[in-house]
Design a protein around this motif. Structure first.
Motif, PDB file in Angstrom:
ATOM      1  N   MET A 115      24.196   6.473 -34.397  1.00 46.14           N
ATOM      2  CA  MET A 115      24.950   6.777 -35.625  1.00 46.14           C
ATOM      3  C   MET A 115      25.159   8.283 -35.747  1.00 46.14           C
ATOM      4  SD  MET A 115      23.100   4.481 -38.518  1.00 46.14           S
ATOM      5  CE  MET A 115      22.062   3.114 -38.020  1.00 46.14           C
TER       6      MET A 115
ATOM      7  N   LEU B 111      24.926  -5.376 -29.140  1.00 41.96           N
ATOM      8  CA  LEU B 111      25.070  -6.831 -29.314  1.00 41.96           C
ATOM      9  C   LEU B 111      25.713  -7.479 -28.089  1.00 41.96           C
ATOM     10  CD1 LEU B 111      26.534  -6.697 -32.946  1.00 41.96           C
ATOM     11  CD2 LEU B 111      24.192  -7.330 -32.336  1.00 41.96           C
TER      12      LEU B 111
ATOM     13  N   PHE C 119      25.940   3.061 -44.860  1.00 43.87           N
ATOM     14  CA  PHE C 119      26.328   2.657 -43.501  1.00 43.87           C
ATOM     15  C   PHE C 119      27.807   2.275 -43.395  1.00 43.87           C
ATOM     16  CE2 PHE C 119      21.766   1.389 -43.747  1.00 43.87           C
ATOM     17  CZ  PHE C 119      21.278   2.237 -42.761  1.00 43.87           C
TER      18      PHE C 119
ATOM     19  N   ILE D  58      27.558 -10.605 -38.232  1.00 46.92           N
ATOM     20  CA  ILE D  58      26.954 -11.009 -36.956  1.00 46.92           C
ATOM     21  C   ILE D  58      26.480 -12.468 -37.021  1.00 46.92           C
ATOM     22  CG2 ILE D  58      25.163 -10.498 -35.245  1.00 46.92           C
ATOM     23  CD1 ILE D  58      25.166  -7.587 -36.387  1.00 46.92           C
ATOM     24  N   GLY D  59      25.984 -12.856 -38.198  1.00 51.00           N
ATOM     25  CA  GLY D  59      25.546 -14.250 -38.350  1.00 51.00           C
ATOM     26  C   GLY D  59      26.691 -15.221 -38.092  1.00 51.00           C
TER      27      GLY D  59
ATOM     28  N   ALA E  19      28.537  -6.959 -44.951  1.00 51.27           N
ATOM     29  CA  ALA E  19      29.016  -7.458 -43.652  1.00 51.27           C
ATOM     30  C   ALA E  19      30.334  -8.203 -43.874  1.00 51.27           C
ATOM     31  CB  ALA E  19      27.972  -8.380 -43.027  1.00 51.27           C
TER      32      ALA E  19
ATOM     33  N   ALA F 252      28.255  -2.813 -43.068  1.00 50.61           N
ATOM     34  CA  ALA F 252      27.417  -2.707 -41.863  1.00 50.61           C
ATOM     35  C   ALA F 252      28.018  -3.460 -40.681  1.00 50.61           C
ATOM     36  CB  ALA F 252      26.010  -3.211 -42.156  1.00 50.61           C
TER      37      ALA F 252
ATOM     38  N   GLU G  21      35.310   0.741 -38.422  1.00 46.78           N
ATOM     39  CA  GLU G  21      36.705   0.446 -38.054  1.00 46.78           C
ATOM     40  C   GLU G  21      37.565   0.220 -39.294  1.00 46.78           C
ATOM     41  OE1 GLU G  21      35.162  -2.588 -35.368  1.00 46.78           O
ATOM     42  OE2 GLU G  21      36.451  -1.752 -33.811  1.00 46.78           O
TER      43      GLU G  21
ATOM     44  N   TRP H 279      42.226  -8.948 -40.555  1.00 52.46           N
ATOM     45  CA  TRP H 279      41.933  -7.505 -40.619  1.00 52.46           C
ATOM     46  C   TRP H 279      43.214  -6.685 -40.473  1.00 52.46           C
ATOM     47  CZ3 TRP H 279      36.770  -5.075 -39.404  1.00 52.46           C
ATOM     48  CH2 TRP H 279      35.708  -6.010 -39.495  1.00 52.46           C
TER      49      TRP H 279
ATOM     50  N   GLY I 195      35.846  -4.316 -31.798  1.00 52.63           N
ATOM     51  CA  GLY I 195      36.978  -5.236 -31.665  1.00 52.63           C
ATOM     52  C   GLY I 195      38.000  -5.120 -32.764  1.00 52.63           C
TER      53      GLY I 195
ATOM     54  N   LYS J   6      23.663  -8.298 -50.372  1.00 51.77           N
ATOM     55  CA  LYS J   6      22.506  -8.770 -49.584  1.00 51.77           C
ATOM     56  C   LYS J   6      22.746  -8.638 -48.100  1.00 51.77           C
ATOM     57  CE  LYS J   6      20.546 -11.951 -52.937  1.00 51.77           C
ATOM     58  NZ  LYS J   6      20.956 -13.226 -53.522  1.00 51.77           N
TER      59      LYS J   6
ATOM     60  N   ALA K 283      31.154  -6.257 -38.821  1.00 54.34           N
ATOM     61  CA  ALA K 283      31.569  -7.656 -38.894  1.00 54.34           C
ATOM     62  C   ALA K 283      30.307  -8.499 -39.035  1.00 54.34           C
ATOM     63  CB  ALA K 283      32.331  -8.031 -37.627  1.00 54.34           C
TER      64      ALA K 283
ATOM     65  N   PRO L 235      27.948   0.364 -33.102  1.00 56.04           N
ATOM     66  CA  PRO L 235      26.784  -0.116 -32.345  1.00 56.04           C
ATOM     67  C   PRO L 235      26.992  -1.449 -31.630  1.00 56.04           C
ATOM     68  CG  PRO L 235      26.487  -0.602 -34.672  1.00 56.04           C
ATOM     69  CD  PRO L 235      27.832   0.052 -34.543  1.00 56.04           C
TER      70      PRO L 235
HETATM   71  N1  CAA Z   1      26.175  -8.876 -40.160  1.00 51.28           N
HETATM   72  C1  CAA Z   1      25.435  -9.756 -40.843  1.00 51.28           C
HETATM   73  N2  CAA Z   1      24.360  -9.418 -41.571  1.00 51.28           N
HETATM   74  C2  CAA Z   1      24.031  -8.119 -41.593  1.00 51.28           C
HETATM   75  C3  CAA Z   1      24.757  -7.135 -40.898  1.00 51.28           C
HETATM   76  C4  CAA Z   1      25.891  -7.565 -40.155  1.00 51.28           C
HETATM   77  N3  CAA Z   1      26.679  -6.703 -39.509  1.00 51.28           N
HETATM   78  N4  CAA Z   1      24.171  -5.933 -41.108  1.00 51.28           N
HETATM   79  C5  CAA Z   1      23.119  -6.153 -41.922  1.00 51.28           C
HETATM   80  N5  CAA Z   1      23.028  -7.465 -42.217  1.00 51.28           N
HETATM   81  C6  CAA Z   1      22.015  -8.137 -43.061  1.00 51.28           C
HETATM   82  C7  CAA Z   1      20.676  -8.216 -42.337  1.00 51.28           C
HETATM   83  O1  CAA Z   1      20.652  -9.318 -41.478  1.00 51.28           O
HETATM   84  C8  CAA Z   1      19.740  -8.359 -43.510  1.00 51.28           C
HETATM   85  O2  CAA Z   1      19.770  -9.680 -43.956  1.00 51.28           O
HETATM   86  P1  CAA Z   1      18.386 -10.437 -44.349  1.00 51.28           P
HETATM   87  O3  CAA Z   1      17.866  -9.648 -45.530  1.00 51.28           O
HETATM   88  O4  CAA Z   1      18.824 -11.812 -44.695  1.00 51.28           O
HETATM   89  O5  CAA Z   1      17.495 -10.329 -43.156  1.00 51.28           O
HETATM   90  C9  CAA Z   1      20.397  -7.506 -44.595  1.00 51.28           C
HETATM   91  O6  CAA Z   1      21.768  -7.350 -44.205  1.00 51.28           O
HETATM   92  C10 CAA Z   1      19.785  -6.122 -44.697  1.00 51.28           C
HETATM   93  O7  CAA Z   1      19.778  -5.540 -43.407  1.00 51.28           O
HETATM   94  P2  CAA Z   1      18.487  -4.861 -42.746  1.00 51.28           P
HETATM   95  O8  CAA Z   1      17.255  -5.547 -43.243  1.00 51.28           O
HETATM   96  O9  CAA Z   1      18.686  -4.837 -41.265  1.00 51.28           O
HETATM   97  O10 CAA Z   1      18.565  -3.410 -43.399  1.00 51.28           O
HETATM   98  P3  CAA Z   1      18.028  -2.043 -42.782  1.00 51.28           P
HETATM   99  O11 CAA Z   1      18.197  -1.034 -43.857  1.00 51.28           O
HETATM  100  O12 CAA Z   1      16.698  -2.215 -42.150  1.00 51.28           O
HETATM  101  O13 CAA Z   1      19.069  -1.694 -41.576  1.00 51.28           O
HETATM  102  C11 CAA Z   1      21.243  -1.468 -40.576  1.00 51.28           C
HETATM  103  C12 CAA Z   1      20.397  -1.416 -41.869  1.00 51.28           C
HETATM  104  C13 CAA Z   1      20.848  -0.338 -39.646  1.00 51.28           C
HETATM  105  C14 CAA Z   1      22.689  -1.299 -40.997  1.00 51.28           C
HETATM  106  C15 CAA Z   1      21.026  -2.831 -39.854  1.00 51.28           C
HETATM  107  O14 CAA Z   1      21.211  -3.870 -40.821  1.00 51.28           O
HETATM  108  C16 CAA Z   1      21.973  -3.081 -38.723  1.00 51.28           C
HETATM  109  O15 CAA Z   1      21.775  -2.568 -37.643  1.00 51.28           O
HETATM  110  N6  CAA Z   1      23.023  -3.935 -38.950  1.00 51.28           N
HETATM  111  C17 CAA Z   1      23.939  -4.317 -37.898  1.00 51.28           C
HETATM  112  C18 CAA Z   1      24.932  -3.215 -37.577  1.00 51.28           C
HETATM  113  C19 CAA Z   1      25.868  -3.669 -36.471  1.00 51.28           C
HETATM  114  O16 CAA Z   1      25.469  -3.999 -35.377  1.00 51.28           O
HETATM  115  N7  CAA Z   1      27.199  -3.679 -36.774  1.00 51.28           N
HETATM  116  C20 CAA Z   1      28.205  -4.068 -35.807  1.00 51.28           C
HETATM  117  C21 CAA Z   1      28.552  -5.520 -35.967  1.00 51.28           C
HETATM  118  S1  CAA Z   1      29.629  -6.119 -34.692  1.00 51.28           S
HETATM  119  C22 CAA Z   1      31.177  -5.699 -35.172  1.00 51.28           C
HETATM  120  O17 CAA Z   1      31.373  -5.071 -36.197  1.00 51.28           O
HETATM  121  C23 CAA Z   1      32.317  -6.162 -34.281  1.00 51.28           C
HETATM  122  C24 CAA Z   1      33.636  -5.545 -34.535  1.00 51.28           C
HETATM  123  O18 CAA Z   1      33.918  -4.488 -34.028  1.00 51.28           O
HETATM  124  C25 CAA Z   1      34.649  -6.225 -35.320  1.00 51.28           C
END
Ligand code: CAA
Length: 259
Positions: free
Chosen positions: A166, A136, A106, A68-69, A28, A64, A113, A89, A141, A24, A66, A132
Motif C-alpha cells: 500500500m 489473491l 483503504f 472477495i467472498g 467491498a 477495500a 480502481e 462498473w 481487473g 462490515k 471487489a 493487492p
Molecule cells: N471483500 C470482501 N470482504 C472484505 C474485503 C473484500 N475486498 N476486504 C475486507 N473485507 C471484510 C473482511 O473479510 C472482514 O470481514 P469479517 O469481519 O466478516 O471477517 C471485514 O471486511 C473487516 O476486514 P479485516 O478484519 O480484514 O480488517 P483489517 O482492518 O484487519 O484489514 C484490510 C483491512 C487490510 C483492508 C483487509 O481487510 C484486506 O486486506 N482486505 C482485502 C483487500 C484486497 O485484497 N482487495 C482486492 C480485492 S480483489 C479486486 O478488487 C479485483 C479487482 O480488481 C476488481
C-alpha cells in the motif's frame, strides 16, 4: 430509488453525493453495490440541477476492493458470460458530469480502481492506496493496470501491482494519483468546496473539459489536440462563453445559464 448498499443525498441542490455503505465489509464492492452506484450516478447525470457528483466511503475504508467472498467461487464461465466488471462498473465511465472521489481509509484493489475511474481524487491524510490482487492469485481487473501507470508512471505502478504493497496519502500525492491531501475531518468540506466551485461554471464547458482531458489518455497526442480544438471552437457557440468573457471584460461575476 431505494438503495441498500449506498446512501444518496444532494448538497445545496447542486452536488450529488454517494456514500458507499457496507461498513462490515469495508465497503467491498459487490454486484448489487455497483448496480446501485451506477444508477445513482446516472440519475445525477440526468438531473439538470446537479453540476458535480462526489463518491465517498467511511473513515476506515473508501472501499477495500471487489467482494472477495463473492468472487471466490466464480468460474471463468461465470465472469466471462456474466461480463463481470464490464457490465456495471464501466457505467461510471459514461457519466459526463465531473465525479470526485473523496477517499479516506483503504482504497484497495477495485476500491483504488473505482477512485481512479473518478475525475480526480481528494484524499484524507489517513488514505491508503494499493492494488493487492496479486496476493489473491489474480491481477487488477477494473482498469488498474491501465489507469495506475498513467497516473503514477510505470515504475511505481509495477512496484504497487507486483508487490501488492500500500502507499499512504502523501506518497500518492507525490506520485500524482491524488490531487489534494487534507486532514480527515476536512475531507468532505474540501470535496464539497471543489464541487460547488465546478457547479458555478458552465456545464457545457465543464463537460467539454472532462471529455477533452479524458481523450489525453485514449489516443495519440495529435488526435487529442484536434479533439480539444474542436470542442474549444464549439464553445464559442454558447451563451455561456459570451457571458463569461463579458463578465471578465466588465469586471463583474459571471452568471452561467448552461446555454
Ligand atoms: N471483500 C470482501 N470482504 C472484505 C474485503 C473484500 N475486498 N476486504 C475486507 N473485507 C471484510 C473482511 O473479510 C472482514 O470481514 P469479517 O469481519 O466478516 O471477517 C471485514 O471486511 C473487516 O476486514 P479485516 O478484519 O480484514 O480488517 P483489517 O482492518 O484487519 O484489514 C484490510 C483491512 C487490510 C483492508 C483487509 O481487510 C484486506 O486486506 N482486505 C482485502 C483487500 C484486497 O485484497 N482487495 C482486492 C480485492 S480483489 C479486486 O478488487 C479485483 C479487482 O480488481 C476488481
Amino acid at each position: 430509488m431505494n438503495f441498500e448498499l449506498i446512501n444518496v443525498r444532494t448538497e445545496a441542490g447542486r452536488v450529488g453525493i454517494v456514500t458507499l455503505n457496507r461498513p462490515k465489509q469495508l465497503n467491498a464492492l459487490n454486484d448489487q453495490l455497483m448496480d446501485e452506484l451506477g444508477a445513482a450516478l446516472k440519475a445525477f447525470d440526468a438531473d439538470p440541477a446537479i453540476g458535480c457528483a462526489i463518491i465517498t466511503g467511511s473513515e476506515k475504508a473508501f472501499a477495500a476492493g471487489a467482494d472477495i467472498g463473492a468472487m471466490a467461487s466464480y468460474s471463468f464461465a461465470d465472469v466471462y458470460k456474466g461480463d463481470y466488471i464490464t457490465r456495471n462498473w464501466e457505467q461510471i465511465r459514461s457519466i459526463r458530469k465531473p465525479v470526485i472521489a473523496a477517499v479516506s481509509g483503504f482504497a484497495l484493489g477495485g476500491g483504488c480502481e473505482l477512485a481512479m475511474m473518478c475525475d480526480f481524487i481528494i484524499a484524507a491524510d489517513n488514505a491508503r492506496f494499493g492494488q493487492p490482487e496479486i496476493k489473491l492469485g489474480i491481477i487488477p481487473g477494473a482498469g488498474g493496470t491501465q489507469r495506475l501507470p498513467r497516473a503514477v508512471g510505470k515504475a511505481k505502478a509495477m512496484d504497487l501491482v507486483l508487490t501488492g504493497r500500500m502507499m499512504d496519502a502523501s506518497e500518492a500525492e507525490r506520485a500524482g494519483l491524488v490531487s489534494r491531501v487534507v486532514a480527515l475531518d476536512k475531507l468532505m468540506d474540501e470535496a464539497l468546496g471543489a464541487a460547488l466551485m465546478i457547479c458555478d461554471y458552465s456545464q457545457m464547458a465543464v463537460m467539454a473539459a472532462k471529455e477533452s482531458i479524458n481523450r489525453a489518455f485514449e489516443g495519440s497526442l495529435n488526435d487529442g489536440i484536434v479533439f480539444e480544438r474542436r470542442l474549444f471552437h464549439a464553445l464559442f457557440a454558447t451563451a455561456d462563453q459570451k457571458e463569461g468573457m463579458d463578465a471578465f471584460v466588465n469586471k463583474r461575476k459571471a452568471v452561467f445559464q448552461n446555454k
